[in-house]
Write a protein that holds these residues in place. Structure first.
Motif, short mmCIF file in Angstrom:
data_model
loop_
_atom_site.label_atom_id
_atom_site.label_comp_id
_atom_site.label_asym_id
_atom_site.label_seq_id
_atom_site.Cartn_x
_atom_site.Cartn_y
_atom_site.Cartn_z
N TYR A 29 20.64 95.06 -61.54
CA TYR A 29 19.98 96.05 -60.68
C TYR A 29 20.99 97.12 -60.29
O TYR A 29 22.09 96.82 -59.81
CB TYR A 29 19.40 95.37 -59.45
CG TYR A 29 18.29 94.40 -59.81
CD1 TYR A 29 16.99 94.85 -60.01
CD2 TYR A 29 18.56 93.04 -60.00
CE1 TYR A 29 15.98 93.98 -60.37
CE2 TYR A 29 17.55 92.16 -60.36
CZ TYR A 29 16.27 92.62 -60.55
OH TYR A 29 15.27 91.77 -60.91
N THR A 31 21.44 101.62 -59.14
CA THR A 31 20.82 102.86 -58.69
C THR A 31 20.57 103.75 -59.91
O THR A 31 21.14 103.53 -60.99
CB THR A 31 21.72 103.60 -57.70
OG1 THR A 31 22.93 103.98 -58.37
CG2 THR A 31 22.06 102.72 -56.50
N VAL A 60 15.75 92.06 -53.73
CA VAL A 60 16.36 93.29 -54.23
C VAL A 60 15.49 94.48 -53.88
O VAL A 60 14.26 94.43 -53.96
CB VAL A 60 16.56 93.19 -55.76
CG1 VAL A 60 17.06 94.51 -56.32
CG2 VAL A 60 17.53 92.07 -56.10
N ASP A 61 16.12 95.59 -53.48
CA ASP A 61 15.41 96.82 -53.14
C ASP A 61 14.55 97.26 -54.33
O ASP A 61 15.06 97.48 -55.44
CB ASP A 61 16.44 97.91 -52.80
CG ASP A 61 15.81 99.18 -52.23
OD1 ASP A 61 14.64 99.48 -52.56
OD2 ASP A 61 16.49 99.87 -51.45
N LEU A 64 15.40 100.25 -56.82
CA LEU A 64 16.47 100.20 -57.79
C LEU A 64 15.92 100.15 -59.22
O LEU A 64 14.77 99.78 -59.45
CB LEU A 64 17.36 98.98 -57.54
CG LEU A 64 18.16 98.98 -56.24
CD1 LEU A 64 18.80 97.61 -56.02
CD2 LEU A 64 19.23 100.07 -56.25
N ALA A 88 27.86 95.68 -58.23
CA ALA A 88 26.56 96.23 -57.80
C ALA A 88 25.56 95.11 -57.53
O ALA A 88 24.73 95.22 -56.62
CB ALA A 88 26.02 97.18 -58.85
N GLN A 89 25.64 94.01 -58.29
CA GLN A 89 24.70 92.91 -58.06
C GLN A 89 24.94 92.26 -56.70
O GLN A 89 24.00 91.84 -56.03
CB GLN A 89 24.80 91.88 -59.18
CG GLN A 89 24.61 92.44 -60.58
CD GLN A 89 23.54 93.51 -60.65
OE1 GLN A 89 22.36 93.25 -60.44
NE2 GLN A 89 23.94 94.75 -60.93
N HIS A 92 23.59 94.69 -54.08
CA HIS A 92 22.13 94.74 -54.08
C HIS A 92 21.48 93.38 -53.83
O HIS A 92 20.27 93.25 -53.94
CB HIS A 92 21.63 95.33 -55.40
CG HIS A 92 22.13 96.72 -55.68
ND1 HIS A 92 22.26 97.67 -54.70
CD2 HIS A 92 22.56 97.31 -56.84
CE1 HIS A 92 22.72 98.79 -55.23
NE2 HIS A 92 22.91 98.59 -56.53
N GLU A 93 22.29 92.36 -53.53
CA GLU A 93 21.81 91.02 -53.14
C GLU A 93 21.08 90.28 -54.25
O GLU A 93 20.19 89.48 -53.99
CB GLU A 93 20.95 91.11 -51.88
CG GLU A 93 21.69 91.70 -50.69
CD GLU A 93 20.88 91.68 -49.42
OE1 GLU A 93 20.74 90.60 -48.83
OE2 GLU A 93 20.38 92.74 -49.04
N ARG A 94 21.46 90.57 -55.48
CA ARG A 94 20.95 89.77 -56.59
C ARG A 94 21.64 88.42 -56.58
O ARG A 94 22.80 88.29 -56.20
CB ARG A 94 21.24 90.49 -57.92
CG ARG A 94 20.41 89.97 -59.07
CD ARG A 94 21.07 90.19 -60.42
NE ARG A 94 22.05 89.13 -60.72
CZ ARG A 94 22.57 88.93 -61.93
NH1 ARG A 94 22.22 89.70 -62.94
NH2 ARG A 94 23.44 87.96 -62.12
#
Length: 283
Positions: A29, A31, A60-61, A64, A88-89, A92-94
């Motif tokens: 995920y 941006t 996850v947002d 994204l 980034a993961q 982004h809370e993956r």
């Protein structure tokens, strides 16, 4: 026979766990700016239920972009890009982005150089010994089921109200979906409920039809129900007697139908804004 969290694992489930933890293609995920900068092939493909739970895609947002990458494509990126992707993961809370220091002694230097040296992602190339690694990964998430400690007299005492509790205790689901509500209903004799992603409304209807308010934790058949401030049911468990409780912590493929003490379950489910109700099963 391999044991995970005190539970004997069927031979056919372990290969599926490998696919669910480290699929041939996994979602990253990012941006829109990151996708353009790293020239990523973004798509609208959604994870299946198992991968949804592996990667916590529900957290996850939704704004994204998602790039589905196989290991070969990921490894072909310069290390700077791989590091940025993995970082980034985390941002982004993956899910499934473990810490290098926790696994370096087991997996070696490969995970240190995979990305930024602090975090890594699972690929099948890292899971060459699934019999050793998967039990450790899954057990670390859920803790041990104590169903083997429950005495025969307790199981007999619970049988009238919970005819399927012993059958279900200490078992893993066949995939993601089966949850706490279905586990409680199935233990009470509702056929097939253990295989469903049981929703709040049918569970609440079953509570209204099958229980009365109030109950005690030391006897069999007390349904423990946690509700949030808006009165929506968030979790459920059921007592077996003698201080034991059966529950399934989530709908994930990683969480079994396990037995813990009432004190352990109450402690593990303590959440700000949740209130506990007790209901007694009727026969």
């Amino acid at each position: 026979m391999i044991e995970v969290a005190g539970i004997a694992l069927s031979d056919d489930l372990l290969p599926r766990w490998v696919d669910w933890l480290a699929p041939d293609r996994q979602p990253f995920y990012v941006t829109a700016r990151q996708a353009a900068e790293w020239d990523l092939p973004v798509s609208d493909e959604e994870p299946d239920p198992q991968l949804r739970d592996t990667y916590h895609s529900y957290a996850v947002d939704g704004r994204l972009r998602c790039a589905w990458l196989p290991e070969r494509a990921f490894s072909a990126f310069p290390r700077k890009v791989r590091a940025g992707l993995v970082r980034a993961q985390v941002v982004h809370e993956r899910g499934a982005v473990p810490v290098v220091r926790a696994w370096r002694g087991v997996l070696g230097e490969a995970i240190r150089v995979q990305a930024d040296g602090h975090r890594f992602v699972w690929w099948k190339s890292l899971l060459r010994d699934p019999e050793v690694l998967l039990p450790r990964i899954v057990s670390g998430e859920i803790g041990v089921s104590r169903h083997a400690e429950v005495g025969a007299d307790v199981w007999r005492g619970a049988e009238r109200l919970l005819p399927r509790a012993r059958e279900l205790a200490g078992t893993f689901p066949e995939g993601s979906g089966p949850n706490c509500f279905g586990t409680v209903m199935a233990a009470a004799g509702i056929e097939g409920a253990e295989s469903l992603w049981m929703q709040r409304e049918p569970f609440d209807r079953w509570l209204d039809e099958s229980t009365t308010r109030g109950g005690r934790d030391g006897v069999p058949g007390t349904v423990l129900v946690w509700r949030s401030a808006d009165r929506a049911v968030q979790h459920a468990a059921v007592t077996l007697g003698a201080g034991w409780v059966l529950h399934k912590p989530s709908q994930s493929w990683m969480t079994p139908r396990k037995v813990r003490t009432a004190a352990e379950v109450l402690r593990a489910t303590r959440t700000a804004g949740w209130r506990l109700q007790r209901h007694t099963l009727q026969r």
